[in-house]
Design an enzyme around this catalytic site. Sequence first.
Site, PDB file in Angstrom:
ATOM      1  N   ALA A  69      17.641  24.245 -25.638  1.00 37.71           N
ATOM      2  CA  ALA A  69      16.774  23.465 -24.770  1.00 37.71           C
ATOM      3  C   ALA A  69      15.993  24.445 -23.900  1.00 37.71           C
ATOM      4  O   ALA A  69      16.425  25.587 -23.692  1.00 37.71           O
ATOM      5  CB  ALA A  69      17.613  22.521 -23.909  1.00 37.71           C
ATOM      6  N   GLY A 110      20.784  23.815 -27.800  1.00 38.54           N
ATOM      7  CA  GLY A 110      20.105  22.679 -28.426  1.00 38.54           C
ATOM      8  C   GLY A 110      19.610  22.988 -29.835  1.00 38.54           C
ATOM      9  O   GLY A 110      19.479  22.087 -30.661  1.00 38.54           O
ATOM     10  N   GLU A 113      22.475  22.411 -31.972  1.00 39.22           N
ATOM     11  CA  GLU A 113      22.709  20.961 -31.995  1.00 39.22           C
ATOM     12  C   GLU A 113      21.697  20.250 -32.889  1.00 39.22           C
ATOM     13  O   GLU A 113      22.046  19.313 -33.611  1.00 39.22           O
ATOM     14  CB  GLU A 113      22.661  20.418 -30.565  1.00 39.22           C
ATOM     15  CG  GLU A 113      23.822  20.949 -29.738  1.00 39.22           C
ATOM     16  CD  GLU A 113      23.681  20.640 -28.259  1.00 39.22           C
ATOM     17  OE1 GLU A 113      22.743  21.181 -27.617  1.00 39.22           O
ATOM     18  OE2 GLU A 113      24.492  19.866 -27.743  1.00 39.22           O
ATOM     19  N   GLU A 133      25.737  27.317 -23.575  1.00 41.48           N
ATOM     20  CA  GLU A 133      25.435  26.598 -22.331  1.00 41.48           C
ATOM     21  C   GLU A 133      26.351  26.982 -21.178  1.00 41.48           C
ATOM     22  O   GLU A 133      25.955  26.931 -20.016  1.00 41.48           O
ATOM     23  CB  GLU A 133      25.533  25.079 -22.568  1.00 41.48           C
ATOM     24  CG  GLU A 133      24.400  24.483 -23.398  1.00 41.48           C
ATOM     25  CD  GLU A 133      24.673  24.488 -24.882  1.00 41.48           C
ATOM     26  OE1 GLU A 133      25.599  25.193 -25.341  1.00 41.48           O
ATOM     27  OE2 GLU A 133      23.947  23.777 -25.603  1.00 41.48           O
TER      28      GLU A 133
HETATM   29  N1  CAA Z   1      14.489  28.285 -22.934  1.00 40.84           N
HETATM   30  C1  CAA Z   1      13.343  28.813 -22.448  1.00 40.84           C
HETATM   31  N2  CAA Z   1      12.857  30.024 -22.814  1.00 40.84           N
HETATM   32  C2  CAA Z   1      13.578  30.731 -23.699  1.00 40.84           C
HETATM   33  C3  CAA Z   1      14.780  30.251 -24.231  1.00 40.84           C
HETATM   34  C4  CAA Z   1      15.233  28.968 -23.818  1.00 40.84           C
HETATM   35  N3  CAA Z   1      16.356  28.403 -24.304  1.00 40.84           N
HETATM   36  N4  CAA Z   1      15.268  31.191 -25.060  1.00 40.84           N
HETATM   37  C5  CAA Z   1      14.402  32.217 -25.063  1.00 40.84           C
HETATM   38  N5  CAA Z   1      13.370  31.943 -24.233  1.00 40.84           N
HETATM   39  C6  CAA Z   1      12.217  32.780 -23.936  1.00 40.84           C
HETATM   40  C7  CAA Z   1      12.606  33.946 -23.045  1.00 40.84           C
HETATM   41  O1  CAA Z   1      12.622  33.544 -21.693  1.00 40.84           O
HETATM   42  C8  CAA Z   1      11.507  34.935 -23.343  1.00 40.84           C
HETATM   43  O2  CAA Z   1      10.340  34.546 -22.641  1.00 40.84           O
HETATM   44  P1  CAA Z   1       9.438  35.679 -21.893  1.00 40.84           P
HETATM   45  O3  CAA Z   1       8.960  36.579 -23.006  1.00 40.84           O
HETATM   46  O4  CAA Z   1       8.346  34.870 -21.276  1.00 40.84           O
HETATM   47  O5  CAA Z   1      10.333  36.372 -20.948  1.00 40.84           O
HETATM   48  C9  CAA Z   1      11.230  34.707 -24.827  1.00 40.84           C
HETATM   49  O6  CAA Z   1      11.753  33.408 -25.128  1.00 40.84           O
HETATM   50  C10 CAA Z   1      11.919  35.707 -25.718  1.00 40.84           C
HETATM   51  O7  CAA Z   1      13.311  35.722 -25.383  1.00 40.84           O
HETATM   52  P2  CAA Z   1      14.099  37.067 -24.986  1.00 40.84           P
HETATM   53  O8  CAA Z   1      13.175  38.051 -24.367  1.00 40.84           O
HETATM   54  O9  CAA Z   1      15.296  36.657 -24.199  1.00 40.84           O
HETATM   55  O10 CAA Z   1      14.497  37.571 -26.443  1.00 40.84           O
HETATM   56  P3  CAA Z   1      15.797  38.430 -26.848  1.00 40.84           P
HETATM   57  O11 CAA Z   1      15.576  38.802 -28.275  1.00 40.84           O
HETATM   58  O12 CAA Z   1      16.040  39.498 -25.847  1.00 40.84           O
HETATM   59  O13 CAA Z   1      17.026  37.402 -26.743  1.00 40.84           O
HETATM   60  C11 CAA Z   1      18.167  35.309 -27.075  1.00 40.84           C
HETATM   61  C12 CAA Z   1      17.101  36.294 -27.603  1.00 40.84           C
HETATM   62  C13 CAA Z   1      19.552  35.934 -27.182  1.00 40.84           C
HETATM   63  C14 CAA Z   1      18.094  34.049 -27.956  1.00 40.84           C
HETATM   64  C15 CAA Z   1      17.878  34.956 -25.602  1.00 40.84           C
HETATM   65  O14 CAA Z   1      16.514  34.570 -25.503  1.00 40.84           O
HETATM   66  C16 CAA Z   1      18.710  33.854 -25.044  1.00 40.84           C
HETATM   67  O15 CAA Z   1      19.864  34.065 -24.717  1.00 40.84           O
HETATM   68  N6  CAA Z   1      18.134  32.628 -24.907  1.00 40.84           N
HETATM   69  C17 CAA Z   1      18.785  31.505 -24.296  1.00 40.84           C
HETATM   70  C18 CAA Z   1      19.842  30.901 -25.194  1.00 40.84           C
HETATM   71  C19 CAA Z   1      20.526  29.742 -24.500  1.00 40.84           C
HETATM   72  O16 CAA Z   1      21.134  29.887 -23.460  1.00 40.84           O
HETATM   73  N7  CAA Z   1      20.417  28.543 -25.097  1.00 40.84           N
HETATM   74  C20 CAA Z   1      21.019  27.356 -24.559  1.00 40.84           C
HETATM   75  C21 CAA Z   1      20.030  26.642 -23.711  1.00 40.84           C
HETATM   76  S1  CAA Z   1      20.752  25.272 -22.831  1.00 40.84           S
HETATM   77  C22 CAA Z   1      20.837  24.003 -23.948  1.00 40.84           C
HETATM   78  O17 CAA Z   1      20.457  24.135 -25.083  1.00 40.84           O
HETATM   79  C23 CAA Z   1      21.393  22.718 -23.398  1.00 40.84           C
HETATM   80  C24 CAA Z   1      21.692  21.684 -24.439  1.00 40.84           C
HETATM   81  O18 CAA Z   1      22.744  21.609 -25.003  1.00 40.84           O
HETATM   82  C25 CAA Z   1      20.713  20.702 -24.753  1.00 40.84           C
END
Ligand code: CAA
Length: 259
Positions: A69, A110, A113, A133
Amino acid sequence: HTPDPYTSIRTEVPVPGVGLIRLERPKALNALNQAVQAEVLAAASAFDTDPEIGAIVVTGSERAFAAGADIAEMAALDYSDTERLFDGWDRLAQLGTPLVAAVSGYALGGGCELAMLCDVLIAADTAVFGQPEINLGILPGIGGSQRLAHAVGKAKAMDLVLTGRTMDVHEAERAGLVSRIVPATDLLDEAVAVAATIASKSKPAVLAAKQAVNRAFETGLTEGVRFERALFRGRFATMDRAEGMAAFLEKREPRFTDR
Ligand code: CAA
């Protein structure tokens, strides 16, 4: 196929019978914001009601199916904003047309999911799954705690959901999350081929079969077998059942009419 009205996804019909939905927010690793949710549901619903379409492929990019998400969007929400936040994803899971997830790269939160609410999960050898999460002080919200536990069992579901660690595609396949692993370069071709195979079958039989398997997640064995038996018997009211059996006995391909 008319041009897409969408901003965050792209759709096409790569082969007859198959609708393809491609998530396209490359700068956010396909994070699932409200626009993506609404557009995926709209596109999938349009394919679902199109008599020419028999299966839908959902895919992302090579680097990310979807990284979850959209955290930036969620950060601004308060409790009252969340009541119907994921209704669109629930409705997607209720569609009759089978959904084939084609997963390459990150399928996190998400994104994992979304992949799990699809019916068949084809994964590239680069796919990475997880429910991180917990690292944000929340828990899965689009059915992840439930579908993951059903798919991989309590031991691994707890491990993933409580620690937030990821698993590679081989661990995911061993655990029962993934239908097939394919080389990344073949991912979309394989997923489209699977969808085309499904689309070649009798639509009402496919719908009944999907409902029957899904019922295994909702109910106990006796009730589930009863449900299956009713659906099975229902096939005997269709022309496709007669055609399918006649074609076998006459050693020819069936010509299903979805009746
Ligand atoms: N939401 C918003 N933006 C996101 C995102 C997310 N879930 N995942 C990645 N991005 C964005 C980053 O902020 C970044 O943006 P900027 O370039 O503007 O800074 C861009 O995508 C590239 O990401 P990274 O620079 O972080 O890339 P990386 O290769 O270093 O890492 C990753 C990749 C490990 C996937 C890392 O991006 C990450 O950990 N993302 C979040 C994963 C996460 O926590 N997901 C769960 C979300 S909560 C959820 O999903 C709730 C639910 O159940 C519904």
